[in-house]
Design a protein around this motif. Structure first.
Motif, PDB file in Angstrom:
ATOM      1  N   LEU A   1       0.835  -1.191   0.000  1.00  0.00           N
ATOM      2  CA  LEU A   1       0.000   0.000   0.000  1.00  0.00           C
ATOM      3  C   LEU A   1       0.869   1.239   0.000  1.00  0.00           C
ATOM      4  CD1 LEU A   1      -1.813  -1.691   2.813  1.00  0.00           C
ATOM      5  CD2 LEU A   1      -3.216  -0.872   0.938  1.00  0.00           C
ATOM      6  N   SER A   2       0.487   2.224  -0.822  1.00  0.00           N
ATOM      7  CA  SER A   2       1.233   3.480  -0.893  1.00  0.00           C
ATOM      8  C   SER A   2       0.265   4.649  -0.959  1.00  0.00           C
ATOM      9  CB  SER A   2       2.139   3.513  -2.133  1.00  0.00           C
ATOM     10  OG  SER A   2       3.041   2.439  -2.138  1.00  0.00           O
ATOM     11  N   VAL A   3       0.741   5.803  -0.511  1.00  0.00           N
ATOM     12  CA  VAL A   3      -0.002   7.043  -0.677  1.00  0.00           C
ATOM     13  C   VAL A   3       0.989   8.128  -1.074  1.00  0.00           C
ATOM     14  CG1 VAL A   3       0.158   7.578   1.809  1.00  0.00           C
ATOM     15  CG2 VAL A   3      -1.573   8.705   0.389  1.00  0.00           C
ATOM     16  N   ASP A   4       0.681   8.834  -2.140  1.00  0.00           N
ATOM     17  CA  ASP A   4       1.557   9.897  -2.641  1.00  0.00           C
ATOM     18  C   ASP A   4       2.995   9.400  -2.812  1.00  0.00           C
ATOM     19  OD1 ASP A   4      -0.617  11.628  -2.648  1.00  0.00           O
ATOM     20  OD2 ASP A   4      -0.222  12.314  -0.615  1.00  0.00           O
ATOM     21  N   ASP A   5       3.126   8.194  -3.387  1.00  0.00           N
ATOM     22  CA  ASP A   5       4.407   7.562  -3.704  1.00  0.00           C
ATOM     23  C   ASP A   5       5.216   7.155  -2.472  1.00  0.00           C
ATOM     24  OD1 ASP A   5       3.997   7.841  -6.509  1.00  0.00           O
ATOM     25  OD2 ASP A   5       4.619   9.940  -6.372  1.00  0.00           O
ATOM     26  N   ARG A   6       4.562   7.070  -1.342  1.00  0.00           N
ATOM     27  CA  ARG A   6       5.225   6.627  -0.114  1.00  0.00           C
ATOM     28  C   ARG A   6       4.565   5.339   0.360  1.00  0.00           C
ATOM     29  NH1 ARG A   6       4.629   9.742   5.721  1.00  0.00           N
ATOM     30  NH2 ARG A   6       5.643   8.175   7.012  1.00  0.00           N
ATOM     31  N   MET A   7       5.324   4.244   0.383  1.00  0.00           N
ATOM     32  CA  MET A   7       4.764   2.975   0.828  1.00  0.00           C
ATOM     33  C   MET A   7       4.608   2.975   2.349  1.00  0.00           C
ATOM     34  SD  MET A   7       5.956  -0.949   0.015  1.00  0.00           S
ATOM     35  CE  MET A   7       7.075  -1.140   1.403  1.00  0.00           C
ATOM     36  N   TYR A   8       3.434   2.556   2.817  1.00  0.00           N
ATOM     37  CA  TYR A   8       3.206   2.537   4.264  1.00  0.00           C
ATOM     38  C   TYR A   8       2.762   1.174   4.784  1.00  0.00           C
ATOM     39  CZ  TYR A   8      -1.859   2.904   3.402  1.00  0.00           C
ATOM     40  OH  TYR A   8      -3.153   2.683   2.989  1.00  0.00           O
ATOM     41  N   GLY A   9       2.580   0.194   3.897  1.00  0.00           N
ATOM     42  CA  GLY A   9       2.148  -1.098   4.392  1.00  0.00           C
ATOM     43  C   GLY A   9       2.454  -2.235   3.437  1.00  0.00           C
ATOM     44  N   ARG A  10       2.766  -3.397   4.015  1.00  0.00           N
ATOM     45  CA  ARG A  10       2.970  -4.619   3.240  1.00  0.00           C
ATOM     46  C   ARG A  10       2.279  -5.766   3.974  1.00  0.00           C
ATOM     47  NH1 ARG A  10       8.037  -4.429   2.301  1.00  0.00           N
ATOM     48  NH2 ARG A  10       8.120  -4.323   0.026  1.00  0.00           N
ATOM     49  N   ILE A  11       1.458  -6.516   3.253  1.00  0.00           N
ATOM     50  CA  ILE A  11       0.770  -7.671   3.833  1.00  0.00           C
ATOM     51  C   ILE A  11       1.262  -8.926   3.139  1.00  0.00           C
ATOM     52  CG2 ILE A  11      -1.460  -8.750   4.310  1.00  0.00           C
ATOM     53  CD1 ILE A  11      -1.813  -5.265   3.372  1.00  0.00           C
ATOM     54  N   THR A  12       1.789  -9.849   3.924  1.00  0.00           N
ATOM     55  CA  THR A  12       2.215 -11.136   3.385  1.00  0.00           C
ATOM     56  C   THR A  12       1.540 -12.234   4.204  1.00  0.00           C
ATOM     57  OG1 THR A  12       4.169 -11.115   4.814  1.00  0.00           O
ATOM     58  CG2 THR A  12       4.436 -10.293   2.567  1.00  0.00           C
ATOM     59  N   PRO A  13       1.118 -13.314   3.565  1.00  0.00           N
ATOM     60  CA  PRO A  13       0.461 -14.390   4.311  1.00  0.00           C
ATOM     61  C   PRO A  13       1.453 -15.143   5.181  1.00  0.00           C
ATOM     62  CG  PRO A  13       0.764 -15.025   2.019  1.00  0.00           C
ATOM     63  CD  PRO A  13       1.188 -13.586   2.124  1.00  0.00           C
ATOM     64  N   PRO A  14       0.994 -15.777   6.269  1.00  0.00           N
ATOM     65  CA  PRO A  14       1.875 -16.641   7.071  1.00  0.00           C
ATOM     66  C   PRO A  14       2.412 -17.795   6.225  1.00  0.00           C
ATOM     67  CG  PRO A  14      -0.200 -16.180   8.222  1.00  0.00           C
ATOM     68  CD  PRO A  14      -0.370 -15.680   6.813  1.00  0.00           C
ATOM     69  N   SER A  15       3.324 -18.547   6.786  1.00  0.00           N
ATOM     70  CA  SER A  15       4.003 -19.602   6.028  1.00  0.00           C
ATOM     71  C   SER A  15       3.024 -20.629   5.465  1.00  0.00           C
ATOM     72  CB  SER A  15       5.047 -20.295   6.899  1.00  0.00           C
ATOM     73  OG  SER A  15       4.433 -20.827   8.076  1.00  0.00           O
ATOM     74  N   ASN A  16       1.921 -20.868   6.173  1.00  0.00           N
ATOM     75  CA  ASN A  16       0.918 -21.816   5.701  1.00  0.00           C
ATOM     76  C   ASN A  16      -0.331 -21.123   5.146  1.00  0.00           C
ATOM     77  OD1 ASN A  16       2.400 -24.180   6.420  1.00  0.00           O
ATOM     78  ND2 ASN A  16       1.827 -23.848   8.555  1.00  0.00           N
ATOM     79  N   GLY A  17      -0.180 -19.856   4.794  1.00  0.00           N
ATOM     80  CA  GLY A  17      -1.305 -19.121   4.236  1.00  0.00           C
ATOM     81  C   GLY A  17      -2.183 -18.512   5.314  1.00  0.00           C
ATOM     82  N   PHE A  18      -3.122 -17.665   4.886  1.00  0.00           N
ATOM     83  CA  PHE A  18      -4.024 -17.012   5.835  1.00  0.00           C
ATOM     84  C   PHE A  18      -4.890 -18.022   6.586  1.00  0.00           C
ATOM     85  CE2 PHE A  18      -3.450 -13.314   2.876  1.00  0.00           C
ATOM     86  CZ  PHE A  18      -2.857 -12.471   3.805  1.00  0.00           C
ATOM     87  N   ALA A  19      -5.022 -19.240   6.058  1.00  0.00           N
ATOM     88  CA  ALA A  19      -5.858 -20.249   6.705  1.00  0.00           C
ATOM     89  C   ALA A  19      -5.391 -20.567   8.122  1.00  0.00           C
ATOM     90  CB  ALA A  19      -5.879 -21.523   5.860  1.00  0.00           C
ATOM     91  N   GLU A  20      -4.100 -20.427   8.404  1.00  0.00           N
ATOM     92  CA  GLU A  20      -3.603 -20.771   9.737  1.00  0.00           C
ATOM     93  C   GLU A  20      -4.021 -19.748  10.805  1.00  0.00           C
ATOM     94  OE1 GLU A  20       0.810 -19.390  10.761  1.00  0.00           O
ATOM     95  OE2 GLU A  20       0.793 -20.629   8.952  1.00  0.00           O
ATOM     96  N   LEU A  21      -4.663 -18.659  10.374  1.00  0.00           N
ATOM     97  CA  LEU A  21      -5.109 -17.635  11.323  1.00  0.00           C
ATOM     98  C   LEU A  21      -6.536 -17.877  11.804  1.00  0.00           C
ATOM     99  CD1 LEU A  21      -3.843 -14.536   9.307  1.00  0.00           C
ATOM    100  CD2 LEU A  21      -2.689 -15.623  11.229  1.00  0.00           C
ATOM    101  N   ALA A  22      -7.147 -18.986  11.402  1.00  0.00           N
ATOM    102  CA  ALA A  22      -8.570 -19.219  11.652  1.00  0.00           C
ATOM    103  C   ALA A  22      -8.948 -19.054  13.119  1.00  0.00           C
ATOM    104  CB  ALA A  22      -8.966 -20.602  11.146  1.00  0.00           C
ATOM    105  N   ASN A  23      -8.228 -19.686  14.014  1.00  0.00           N
ATOM    106  CA  ASN A  23      -8.592 -19.648  15.428  1.00  0.00           C
ATOM    107  C   ASN A  23      -8.396 -18.266  16.031  1.00  0.00           C
ATOM    108  OD1 ASN A  23      -9.285 -22.364  15.415  1.00  0.00           O
ATOM    109  ND2 ASN A  23      -7.208 -23.026  15.970  1.00  0.00           N
TER     110      ASN A  23
END
Length: 460
Positions: free
Chosen positions: A356-378
């Motif tokens: 994510l960027s605003v006015d050419d400045r990046m402010y966020g990066r989202i990467t899934p956990p090693s086993n994907g977002f599925a491991e966040l279920a609980n």
């Protein structure tokens, strides 16, 4: 008399003294500060041979307590055009503001790299600093080479690209609006799309909210077939019709894509309990239909409330719970409200990450956990996360998505708090919100509209 043997013994000592003198002589160059328009500033030092890194740490109108990181903290790893330069494109400085800062340099003296700080620096913004920098109109991108592009240069929406939603809002946000295609809520003026929230009774007349006959969008309804309350509603046992009408447009079944960069230049809305809807929604609910089971990417989100409008949010929504709404959201805070001016918002959606960027400045990066977002279920209270395991690592964000632009009001995008006039999930929450109209309506104005200059999608 010095003999040769004595001189040879002294050479190492003389060499060390020389090196120490060289090190002691190096000083971090003075920094120059330039105020940018319409907002931003840059701080630079000249590229002296030997400098390997330049770090800037700054605060506005607040002195440092020791060598803190500060509001602005960034390492510059290489020079450009003969200078080491820190650039901020978000902060809007005004005469009288004071920039307190300290700088740091890694310097290679030929023997080793040492660090040198320079503390207690300041810059006072004067009127001439603001006025001497010319305002430049942003250059709009062209349509050539883009997957999708619209700069709203015609007098109407292109029906080959957009549909105007006509429906009652529902899950998962339960916003307090009905989306209508009317000139009060949507128009294109001066090559800009404008979406404006308006009180329902100003459009449909007094008594509409408690009408037993209700309202039926009929064949114009764009709600999903599974949404039984999306096309027709009426007053029922204290369940009001939505107190606000707004507009929302989308490219559903017109344009969708999988992976790419979305860039939008927009001015966000201001006003209590108003928020922009600048989203990527799943074209097909492969992982489930309700409660964000198939995810949502938020390109730019900022509540219009004056105490929240300096905070910009963007990222991914993974579910209906507060934890699932918050996990993939990144934030950046500005000194001015995001509704005060136009900004360029960018989401770069790739198979392994979303940035994510605003006015050419990046402010966020989202990467899934090693086993994907599925491991966040609980942890995130997600019931259907096992379905994500059938997709790629970044599932549910591995399916085609389409663009959404609109303005929402109220609903589940605001967590319960002491100053919020309704409670999420209560049957009478529409009534609670409407009864507090004297509290929030005075904050609504012509600035309550979402204005969009252009939007484009490119493939990386």
């Amino acid at each position: 008399m010095w003999n040769l043997f004595s001189l040879l013994k002294m050479l190492p000592f003389l060499f060390l003294c020389t090196i120490a003198a060289v090190r002691a002589q190096f000083e971090v160059p003075d920094a120059s500060v330039e105020v940018l328009r319409p907002r931003g500033f840059k701080v630079s030092i000249p590229d002296v041979p030997g400098i390997k890194l330049f770090a800037f740490h700054g605060k506005i109108n607040e002195e440092f307590d020791g060598r803190e990181a500060g509001t602005f903290a960034r390492d510059i790893l290489k020079p450009k055009n003969g200078s080491w330069t820190f650039v901020d494109k978000i902060t809007k400085l005004k005469p009288g503001d004071i920039l307190y800062f300290w700088t740091y340099v890694d310097f290679d003296d030929g023997e080793r790299v040492l660090g040198y700080p320079k503390d207690d620096q300041m810059f006072v913004v004067k009127g001439q600093d603001i006025n001497k920098t010319p305002v430049r109109d942003p250059i709009k991108p062209t349509e050539t080479g883009n997957l999708f592009f619209d700069d709203f240069s015609s007098n109407s929406l292109n029906p080959a690209r957009w549909i105007v939603e006509q429906k009652f809002a529902g899950e998962p946000d339960y916003e307090f609006v009905m989306y209508v295609n009317r000139p009060e809520t949507i128009q294109i003026k001066n090559n800009k799309l404008k979406i404006n929230p308006v009180l329902t009774q100003r459009v449909f007349g007094e008594g509409f909210l408690t009408s037993f006959s209700g309202y039926d969008f009929g064949e114009n309804c764009t709600a999903d077939a599974s949404d039984t309350l999306g096309c027709r509603r009426s007053y029922n046992g204290g369940f009001l019709l939505p107190p606000v009408v707004s507009a929302q447009i989308s490219t559903k079944n017109k344009f969708s894509f999988k992976y790419g960069k979305v860039e939008i230049r927009a001015k966000l809305p201001a006003g209590d309990w108003i928020y922009p809807e600048i989203y990527l929604n799943p074209l097909h609910s492969v992982y489930g239909h309700s409660n964000y089971e198939s995810g949502q990417i938020r390109i730019a989100f900022s509540p219009g409330n004056s105490d929240q409008n300096k905070l910009l949010q963007g990222g991914v929504v993974l579910g209906q719970s507060n934890a699932a709404r918050d996990y993939g959201i990144k934030k950046v805070e500005a000194f001015e409200n995001w509704s005060d001016d136009f900004h360029k918002f960018v989401v770069n959606w790739q198979p392994n990450e979303i940035t994510l960027s605003v006015d050419d400045r990046m402010y966020g990066r989202i990467t899934p956990p090693s086993n994907g977002f599925a491991e966040l279920a609980n942890n995130l209270r997600i019931n259907n996360a096992d379905k994500w395991g059938t997709g790629s690592k970044i599932a549910p964000f591995d399916q085609e998505m389409y663009l959404v632009l609109g303005v929402g009001v109220g609903g589940f995008n605001f967590k319960d708090s002491h100053d919020k006039p309704w409670r999420n999930g209560k049957r009478n929450m529409l009534t609670q919100f409407n009864n507090a109209q004297d509290e929030w309506l005075p904050s609504w104005s012509e600035k309550s509209a979402l204005q969009v200059d252009y939007i484009k999608v490119t493939k990386n």
